[in-house]
Design an enzyme around this catalytic site. Structure first.
Site, PDB file in Angstrom:
ATOM      1  N   ASP A  95       0.765  -1.190   0.067  1.00  0.00           N
ATOM      2  CA  ASP A  95      -0.146   0.051  -0.080  1.00  0.00           C
ATOM      3  C   ASP A  95       0.749   1.505  -0.046  1.00  0.00           C
ATOM      4  O   ASP A  95       0.385   2.318  -0.356  1.00  0.00           O
ATOM      5  CB  ASP A  95      -0.779  -0.034   1.227  1.00  0.00           C
ATOM      6  CG  ASP A  95      -0.243  -0.238   2.604  1.00  0.00           C
ATOM      7  OD1 ASP A  95       0.944  -0.370   2.610  1.00  0.00           O
ATOM      8  OD2 ASP A  95      -0.774  -0.137   3.318  1.00  0.00           O
ATOM      9  N   HIS A  96       2.180   1.169   0.495  1.00  0.00           N
ATOM     10  CA  HIS A  96       2.765   2.429   0.605  1.00  0.00           C
ATOM     11  C   HIS A  96       3.692   2.886  -0.761  1.00  0.00           C
ATOM     12  O   HIS A  96       4.027   3.791  -0.856  1.00  0.00           O
ATOM     13  CB  HIS A  96       3.785   2.127   1.518  1.00  0.00           C
ATOM     14  CG  HIS A  96       3.533   2.378   3.127  1.00  0.00           C
ATOM     15  ND1 HIS A  96       2.380   1.735   3.558  1.00  0.00           N
ATOM     16  CD2 HIS A  96       3.669   3.183   4.153  1.00  0.00           C
ATOM     17  CE1 HIS A  96       2.145   2.159   4.804  1.00  0.00           C
ATOM     18  NE2 HIS A  96       3.128   3.198   5.121  1.00  0.00           N
ATOM     19  N   ASP A 160       3.955  -1.084  11.572  1.00  0.00           N
ATOM     20  CA  ASP A 160       3.568   0.292  11.165  1.00  0.00           C
ATOM     21  C   ASP A 160       2.889   0.784  12.367  1.00  0.00           C
ATOM     22  O   ASP A 160       2.215   0.277  13.079  1.00  0.00           O
ATOM     23  CB  ASP A 160       2.395   0.086  10.042  1.00  0.00           C
ATOM     24  CG  ASP A 160       2.156   1.383   9.377  1.00  0.00           C
ATOM     25  OD1 ASP A 160       2.657   1.849   8.631  1.00  0.00           O
ATOM     26  OD2 ASP A 160       1.197   2.154   9.978  1.00  0.00           O
ATOM     27  N   ARG A 450      -1.128  12.316   9.984  1.00  0.00           N
ATOM     28  CA  ARG A 450      -0.058  12.932  10.265  1.00  0.00           C
ATOM     29  C   ARG A 450       0.229  14.308   9.050  1.00  0.00           C
ATOM     30  O   ARG A 450      -0.451  14.208   8.221  1.00  0.00           O
ATOM     31  CB  ARG A 450       1.238  12.201   9.990  1.00  0.00           C
ATOM     32  CG  ARG A 450       1.280  11.132  10.903  1.00  0.00           C
ATOM     33  CD  ARG A 450       2.645  10.645  11.319  1.00  0.00           C
ATOM     34  NE  ARG A 450       2.478   9.732  12.396  1.00  0.00           N
ATOM     35  CZ  ARG A 450       3.073   8.496  12.671  1.00  0.00           C
ATOM     36  NH1 ARG A 450       3.705   8.084  11.664  1.00  0.00           N
ATOM     37  NH2 ARG A 450       2.731   7.914  13.799  1.00  0.00           N
ATOM     38  N   SER A 644       7.155   7.180  13.123  1.00  0.00           N
ATOM     39  CA  SER A 644       6.697   5.917  12.866  1.00  0.00           C
ATOM     40  C   SER A 644       7.666   4.740  13.478  1.00  0.00           C
ATOM     41  O   SER A 644       8.481   5.016  14.190  1.00  0.00           O
ATOM     42  CB  SER A 644       6.969   5.766  11.369  1.00  0.00           C
ATOM     43  OG  SER A 644       8.099   5.452  10.891  1.00  0.00           O
ATOM     44  N   ARG A 646       9.439   2.882  11.629  1.00  0.00           N
ATOM     45  CA  ARG A 646      10.435   2.153  10.684  1.00  0.00           C
ATOM     46  C   ARG A 646      11.977   2.035  11.486  1.00  0.00           C
ATOM     47  O   ARG A 646      12.375   2.780  12.041  1.00  0.00           O
ATOM     48  CB  ARG A 646      10.631   3.163   9.608  1.00  0.00           C
ATOM     49  CG  ARG A 646      11.049   4.271   9.672  1.00  0.00           C
ATOM     50  CD  ARG A 646      10.760   5.160   8.535  1.00  0.00           C
ATOM     51  NE  ARG A 646       9.722   5.552   8.306  1.00  0.00           N
ATOM     52  CZ  ARG A 646       9.424   6.837   7.991  1.00  0.00           C
ATOM     53  NH1 ARG A 646      10.266   7.758   7.979  1.00  0.00           N
ATOM     54  NH2 ARG A 646       7.936   7.258   7.927  1.00  0.00           N
TER      55      ARG A 646
HETATM   56 FE1  SF4 Z   1      -0.374   4.465   5.187  1.00  0.00          FE
HETATM   57 FE2  SF4 Z   1       0.660   5.252   7.423  1.00  0.00          FE
HETATM   58 FE3  SF4 Z   1      -0.916   7.001   6.157  1.00  0.00          FE
HETATM   59 FE4  SF4 Z   1      -1.903   5.017   7.424  1.00  0.00          FE
HETATM   60  S1  SF4 Z   1      -0.718   6.704   8.327  1.00  0.00           S
HETATM   61  S2  SF4 Z   1      -2.436   5.581   5.123  1.00  0.00           S
HETATM   62  S3  SF4 Z   1      -0.612   3.126   6.701  1.00  0.00           S
HETATM   63  S4  SF4 Z   1       1.006   5.927   5.374  1.00  0.00           S
END
Ligand code: SF4
Length: 755
Positions: A95-96, A160, A450, A644, A646
């Protein structure tokens, strides 16, 4: 999902016994969070009453979820562990790595063209090791997890930060670094400091323009980005049960923005409705058999001050729509006049250029339906949309159903771009500008979580404000940041004054969910014959080599950077274009700390090399020290590494020769990640010692050979003029974590134990 229901039944079969044992040990009724934690102890039935915020405890999570950006490094690490299959049900979600630019079909094809090597790698590793694989376009990890895997009373971890979203379905779901996930995939326990507990009592009822998003925006205002650190936030009260399951997911999702370990809600009718609507009658039936244990005890909720470490009360009937931002998710402003004034004082552009609806936070069917009810009014009332609209549905199931029900068509009639079912602009994967660095100052509103500088589009001048999807839609139509849909009128194409009515929508699709191809690939039963190939010349993927232990003597280490102010994982390992190199440690290390502000010149990516006296980029300077055999130290401010999960933010410094990160305070996940990579993550015993650190400092660790739990380390900082300061550094390493340090990394220790 037959496999899942058996696993869930197994969890439930032990739940009551374990909860009762915990009640006996603690001598008190329990919160939901405690019940779930005690029901998931690695050692089975509880034998100890743990001290919140103190004891490190081993847990046995039920599931693991990984997204494509973090899964690369996690699976590269898992491949090193020498196992045949993952020990715990695991899924990977692509998805990223999908940019939002031209619209879903074209963008998905572009992502397949660009990242096929990575998707193929993830698919083949998943197939080999028994991992469920969700193809690109299947949806955003947390929406897919909520729809398919989350279950009340369960415990999961995910690579995540927004794994916490599954709290909306009554889980304890926690974001971890890839290295933690690898431990659990390899059959090891998962360790966590037993969290503190924050109770949020919700009274009243949401109505009108106020949405679940406003609840968490308010909580963020109250607790700030640090307020939830080390705690599980548990929501309860009549306002909680009155909300939809996906709304609860939104609230839990943004628990990550207050630094909380996770957030959760007790099992209720909304969750049962959601389970049944998403084809999980078996899970709902199983949950109903132990319903009373899947929520906090009545006595706890009646006297919350007695049982939680902190209690907040919010009356939903008095809560109004909020906009949080810019640049931080805890800066709350009420819609309307408050915003007019604040924007004027702070020179925030009042004109809004984009309204983006989506992300794992707000991309459910309910979110899209409520936002579309606002969008429909623009069509009905002859309003011309002032800002551009972008929509990212949360999953193919949501998209397919929303398309069937005419929801997407409403947005399309407003010239909205429907992007792929993926993260897109939420993670900087937004092809908004050719040259984002020199893009103009502007404001955008989005329903994401965010809003750090550059997060959405790479433009440091973009002021991003977080809001509910329905408010995002209203503001995009009005084109003004200070538009208050409760009181303000708009002029339509006929010159008439019109108002927007309150949003309406469906908690769940009236005709049920539907999907043609949900994008899921089940792994083969025996993957032993599958080859995972990594091209040695690849710029995207690189097999790992084990880190060498730092040893018990660190002398002559040089200051690499003293970071000033906010230093998130985005500053340490930037996302956006760098997502490309998530599977290639050496290449991605070229972004190490390039977003951190150097406290000595207030510039980013511009530090002094003590080898040459010259100023240069951080990664280049670090590589020069490494080549010279000199270890380095990073010094930081408060809440270092927030953001995050990561582990690249820890692996890159480790790879480029950083031995220790010494800060005023850490964000939890990042601190653990540093430990996993065999580095020193330390905090100033005396915060003001941060001010003693000078640009040309050299560091000697005086008692590292005595590294033991609970005993601070002593560091000698030698300044350029020869004078010295002694810095006392606290740490939170326990025995096991000190072993990681001694072996060079947690993975080195797993390998050794497997051997
Ligand atoms: Fe994707 Fe992270 Fe944004 Fe959620 S917060 S949509 S998992 S990038």
């Amino acid at each position: 999902m037959a496999f899942d229901i058996e696993m869930i039944k197994a969890v439930y079969s032990k739940f009551e016994e374990r909860v009762n044992a915990a009640k006996k040990l603690t001598g008190k009724p329990l919160t939901l969070a405690e019940k779930i934690l005690y029901a998931h102890l690695w050692d089975g039935t509880p034998e100890t009453a743990f001290q919140r915020g103190k004891d490190y405890v081993d847990f046995a999570p039920d599931r693991i979820a990984c997204q494509d950006a973090t899964a690369q490094m996690a699976l590269l690490q898992f491949m090193q562990a020498g196992k045949k299959k993952v020990a715990v049900p695991t899924t990977v979600h692509c998805d990223h790595l999908i940019q939002a630019k031209l619209g879903a079909d074209k963008d998905l094809q572009a992502a397949l063209n660009n990242s096929n090597e990575v998707f193929n790698f993830l698919e083949s590793v998943s197939n080999k090791y028994g991992i469920g694989f969700w193809k690109p376009g299947a949806g955003i990890i947390h929406q897919v997890v909520l729809e398919n895997y989350a279950f009340p009373g369960g415990m999961m971890i995910g690579t995540d930060s927004h794994t916490v979203n599954a709290g909306g379905l009554g889980m304890v779901a926690i974001g971890v670094g890839g290295a933690d996930a690898v431990d659990v995939m390899a059959g090891m326990p998962w360790e966590l400091k037993f969290p503190k507990l924050i109770g949020v009592k919700l009274t009243g009822k949401l109505s009108g323009w106020t949405a679940p998003k406003d609840v968490i925006l308010k909580v963020a205002e109250i607790l700030t980005v640090k307020g939830g650190t080390g705690a599980i936030v548990e929501y309860f009260g009549p306002g909680a049960t009155g909300m939809s399951c996906t709304g609860k997911g939104t609230i839990c999702n943004m628990g990550a923005e207050i630094g909380a370990t996770t957030s959760t809600f007790g099992y209720d009718d909304s969750m049962e409705r959601y389970l049944r609507a998403t084809d999980r009658n078996d899970v709902a039936d199983a949950a109903n058999t132990i319903k009373e244990h899947l929520t906090g005890d009545a006595e706890v909720y009646a006297n919350p001050e007695q049982y939680f470490d902190q209690v907040i009360e919010i009356n939903l009937s008095e809560l109004g729509p909020l906009l949080n931002g810019p640049f931080t998710p805890d800066l709350s402003t009420a819609v309307g006049k408050d915003m007019t004034e604040k924007a004027k004082t702070n020179e925030w552009p009042l004109q809004v250029e984009w309204g983006l609806i989506g992300s794992c936070t707000n991309s459910s069917y309910e979110d899209l339906s409520r936002a579309s009810s606002v969008a429909q009014q623009a069509l009905d009332k002859g309003l011309k949309t002032k800002a551009e609209f972008g929509i990212n549905p949360g999953s193919e199931q949501v998209r397919y159903t929303a398309e069937r029900d005419g929801i997407l068509e409403v947005f399309e009639k407003l010239d909205a771009t429907i992007f792929t079912n993926a993260c897109g602009p939420c993670i900087g994967q937004w092809g908004r500008y050719e040259d984002p660095k020199n893009a103009p100052k502007n404001s955008i509103v989005h329903s994401f979580n965010r809003n750090f500088a550059k997060r959405a589009d790479g433009n440091p001048n973009t002021h991003a404000f977080v809001a509910s999807p329905e408010l995002t839609a209203a503001i995009a139509i009005a084109g003004r940041l200070d538009f208050n849909p409760l009181t303000d009128t708009l002029i339509n194409e006929n010159g008439e004054e019109v108002m927007l009515d309150e949003p309406t929508g469906w908690e769940l699709p009236p005709k049920g969910f539907e999907v043609d191809d949900n994008g899921y690939l089940e792994p083969v039963a025996d993957g032993s014959g599958i080859d995972v190939v990594v091209d040695p010349n690849s710029e995207r993927l690189e097999l790992l080599t084990p880190f060498v232990p730092l040893g018990d003597t660190i002398k002559g280490a040089k200051l690499l950077i003293k970071a000033f102010g906010k230093c998130t994982t985005d500053h340490i390992s930037m996302a956006g274009p760098w997502l490309r190199y998530r599977g290639h440690l050496d290449n991605i290390s070229n972004n190490m700390l390039i977003g951190a502000v150097n406290a000595f010149n207030m510039k980013t990516n511009f530090v002094k090399s003590q080898l040459t006296g010259e100023y240069d980029a951080v990664p280049k300077t670090a590589r020069a020290y490494k080549a010279a055999g000199i270890k380095t130290i990073v010094v930081g401010d408060h809440n270092y590494g927030e953001g995050s999960s990561r582990e690249h933010a820890a692996m890159e410094p480790r790879h480029l020769g950083v031995a220790a990160v010494l800060v005023k305070s850490f964000a939890r996940i990042h601190e653990t990640n540093l430990k996993k990579q065999g580095m020193l993550g330390l905090t100033f015993a005396n915060e003001s010692d941060y001010d003693l650190i000078q640009e040309d400092d050299t560091f000697n660790f005086l008692d590292l050979h005595e590294f033991t739990p609970g005993k601070p380390l002593t560091i000698e900082a030698v300044h350029a003029d020869g004078s010295k300061d002694i810095i006392v550094a606290n740490h939170t390493y326990n025995e096991g974590q000190i072993e990681w340090f001694k072996e060079g990394s947690a993975l080195n220790l797993i390998k050794k134990q497997n051997a």
